[in-house]
Design a protein around this motif. Sequence first.
Motif, PDB file in Angstrom:
ATOM      1  N   VAL A 159      16.674  33.730  84.230  1.00 38.18           N
ATOM      2  CA  VAL A 159      17.807  34.085  85.089  1.00 38.18           C
ATOM      3  C   VAL A 159      17.528  33.704  86.538  1.00 38.18           C
ATOM      4  CG1 VAL A 159      19.160  36.009  86.014  1.00 38.18           C
ATOM      5  CG2 VAL A 159      18.620  35.938  83.575  1.00 38.18           C
ATOM      6  N   GLU A 160      16.321  34.012  87.026  1.00 42.06           N
ATOM      7  CA  GLU A 160      16.036  33.736  88.430  1.00 42.06           C
ATOM      8  C   GLU A 160      15.910  32.239  88.708  1.00 42.06           C
ATOM      9  OE1 GLU A 160      11.372  34.614  89.095  1.00 42.06           O
ATOM     10  OE2 GLU A 160      12.474  36.223  88.118  1.00 42.06           O
ATOM     11  N   VAL A 161      15.398  31.457  87.744  1.00 45.57           N
ATOM     12  CA  VAL A 161      15.338  29.999  87.920  1.00 45.57           C
ATOM     13  C   VAL A 161      16.743  29.422  87.974  1.00 45.57           C
ATOM     14  CG1 VAL A 161      14.667  27.838  86.818  1.00 45.57           C
ATOM     15  CG2 VAL A 161      13.052  29.737  86.902  1.00 45.57           C
ATOM     16  N   ILE A 162      17.625  29.909  87.110  1.00 41.75           N
ATOM     17  CA  ILE A 162      19.026  29.448  87.127  1.00 41.75           C
ATOM     18  C   ILE A 162      19.649  29.724  88.486  1.00 41.75           C
ATOM     19  CG2 ILE A 162      21.332  29.906  86.191  1.00 41.75           C
ATOM     20  CD1 ILE A 162      19.950  30.326  83.462  1.00 41.75           C
ATOM     21  N   GLY A 163      19.355  30.894  89.048  1.00 40.79           N
ATOM     22  CA  GLY A 163      19.900  31.221  90.369  1.00 40.79           C
ATOM     23  C   GLY A 163      19.486  30.222  91.426  1.00 40.79           C
ATOM     24  N   ALA A 287      18.970  37.928  92.285  1.00 43.47           N
ATOM     25  CA  ALA A 287      17.846  38.199  93.184  1.00 43.47           C
ATOM     26  C   ALA A 287      17.185  39.532  92.847  1.00 43.47           C
ATOM     27  CB  ALA A 287      18.322  38.195  94.636  1.00 43.47           C
ATOM     28  N   ILE A 288      17.983  40.503  92.472  1.00 44.97           N
ATOM     29  CA  ILE A 288      17.428  41.791  92.053  1.00 44.97           C
ATOM     30  C   ILE A 288      16.560  41.609  90.815  1.00 44.97           C
ATOM     31  CG2 ILE A 288      18.019  44.053  91.078  1.00 44.97           C
ATOM     32  CD1 ILE A 288      20.476  44.025  92.942  1.00 44.97           C
ATOM     33  N   VAL A 289      17.070  40.839  89.855  1.00 44.90           N
ATOM     34  CA  VAL A 289      16.294  40.553  88.646  1.00 44.90           C
ATOM     35  C   VAL A 289      14.993  39.837  89.004  1.00 44.90           C
ATOM     36  CG1 VAL A 289      16.245  39.164  86.536  1.00 44.90           C
ATOM     37  CG2 VAL A 289      18.273  40.516  87.084  1.00 44.90           C
ATOM     38  N   ALA A 290      15.083  38.845  89.892  1.00 43.55           N
ATOM     39  CA  ALA A 290      13.911  38.051  90.250  1.00 43.55           C
ATOM     40  C   ALA A 290      12.835  38.898  90.913  1.00 43.55           C
ATOM     41  CB  ALA A 290      14.327  36.912  91.178  1.00 43.55           C
ATOM     42  N   THR A 291      13.231  39.698  91.876  1.00 46.88           N
ATOM     43  CA  THR A 291      12.243  40.487  92.606  1.00 46.88           C
ATOM     44  C   THR A 291      11.659  41.600  91.729  1.00 46.88           C
ATOM     45  OG1 THR A 291      14.122  41.704  93.576  1.00 46.88           O
ATOM     46  CG2 THR A 291      13.115  39.978  94.910  1.00 46.88           C
ATOM     47  N   MET A 292      12.497  42.230  90.927  1.00 46.61           N
ATOM     48  CA  MET A 292      11.973  43.249  90.024  1.00 46.61           C
ATOM     49  C   MET A 292      11.019  42.623  89.007  1.00 46.61           C
ATOM     50  SD  MET A 292      15.069  45.897  89.230  1.00 46.61           S
ATOM     51  CE  MET A 292      15.729  46.987  90.506  1.00 46.61           C
ATOM     52  N   ASN A 293      11.340  41.410  88.578  1.00 47.79           N
ATOM     53  CA  ASN A 293      10.461  40.688  87.666  1.00 47.79           C
ATOM     54  C   ASN A 293       9.095  40.466  88.306  1.00 47.79           C
ATOM     55  OD1 ASN A 293       9.824  39.374  85.268  1.00 47.79           O
ATOM     56  ND2 ASN A 293      10.555  37.400  85.977  1.00 47.79           N
TER      57      ASN A 293
END
Length: 414
Positions: A159-163, A287-293
């Motif tokens: 998800v974060e790479v797609i973003g 971004a929330i997903v990325a940082t939490m990841n």
Amino acid sequence: MDKTSRKAVHLKRSIGLPGLVLYGLGVTIGAGIYVLVGETIVRAGSYAPAAFLLSAIVMGFTAASFAELSGRVPQAAGEAVYVERSFGLPWLTILVGLAVLVEAMVAASAIAVGAAGYVGELIHLPEEVLVVSIVLSMATIAAWGIRESVAIAGAMTLVEVIGLVVIIVFGLVGDPGSISALPSSLMPPASDGAALSGVLAASMIAFFAFIGFDDVVNLVEEAKNPSKIMPWAIGITLFVVTVLYILVSFVATQTVSAEGFAGTSAPISLLFESLTGLPPLAITLIAIVATMNGVVIILIMAARVAYGMAQEGRLPAWIGVVSPRTQTPLRATILVATAVLVMATMIPLDKLVETSSEVLLAIFVLINLALVWMKLRHAPAPAGTFKVPILLPIVGAILCLGLLIGASLVGSEI
């Protein structure tokens, strides 16, 4: 649980190359571009891509050292065990292991604060409340089980790479001619002292954005056929994040001013809104997903470091107990998460990032020297171990030390 039963429970080998790469990408991207692109541009201006490139070059030599060391010493708590096997100095082993733990916890704290900045765009609660909620929820995932944790982290990573790809596509398609300016943004003129100083000062922030490939080696006891896939996982991770960081930071410098980034705690959301004119809800969620990841993956890594040190007798044995139910180092995970909570609620983001980068660079100097000493002593390596020429760790040590000293000197002047 007695000593015998503790030894009966081991980490589970269940991660292949895709899982390792997704793990590496997840912690690196989550730790980096979503949180730090704005601060990097504030310091380096239009030469922010150069700061990311400089950090990638420094990381590249050290990544080669990690690739060989992971085969020579295939154990969790990688950095500490590498130093132990090379120098045989217990005090240095403990010092490096504790430094790795501190760096990881500081990094997780920084990312948790960054995550709270994005969550705060949607949920208006005090930052401290958001940080505590994020750390506790991510610690729960980290303690669940390694296969489940890495699977969740892998999905979040996609998800974060797609973003980031969306950001790059909108930026380059919206202004196709801008790509011609990319080469010049990667190399400031040698005569421009201010630009060079800005790039060097920003490099400590950008360097933090590459933290991740070194975390992969701490899953060596849970990887399938690690001597074969670990070097590939490290190399692929570093290459992909370098390309993404350079392109995203370039698009950002062409789209939003440094002053604009200085005034936001959600830089990627601001960039997306500026590029598309659309509400930034979708990219904020990403971004929330990325940082939490990033938080959950660093918690996983730090717990493995504590576990590995306990197994080696460098920390109290009870920390190294593996839960029979989850087959994860549950006690180590709880201790790490507690320390992250304390730091994330007490120390400013920029100080967390700089401290983490400085500690990590010092560790990398020792790691490169450890491999140099192994090679000079002609220490045998297991069959099939990936090997690099001795020149690479020598250059890696010099570059890490140079970046640490240079960035510190520049930072003291600004």
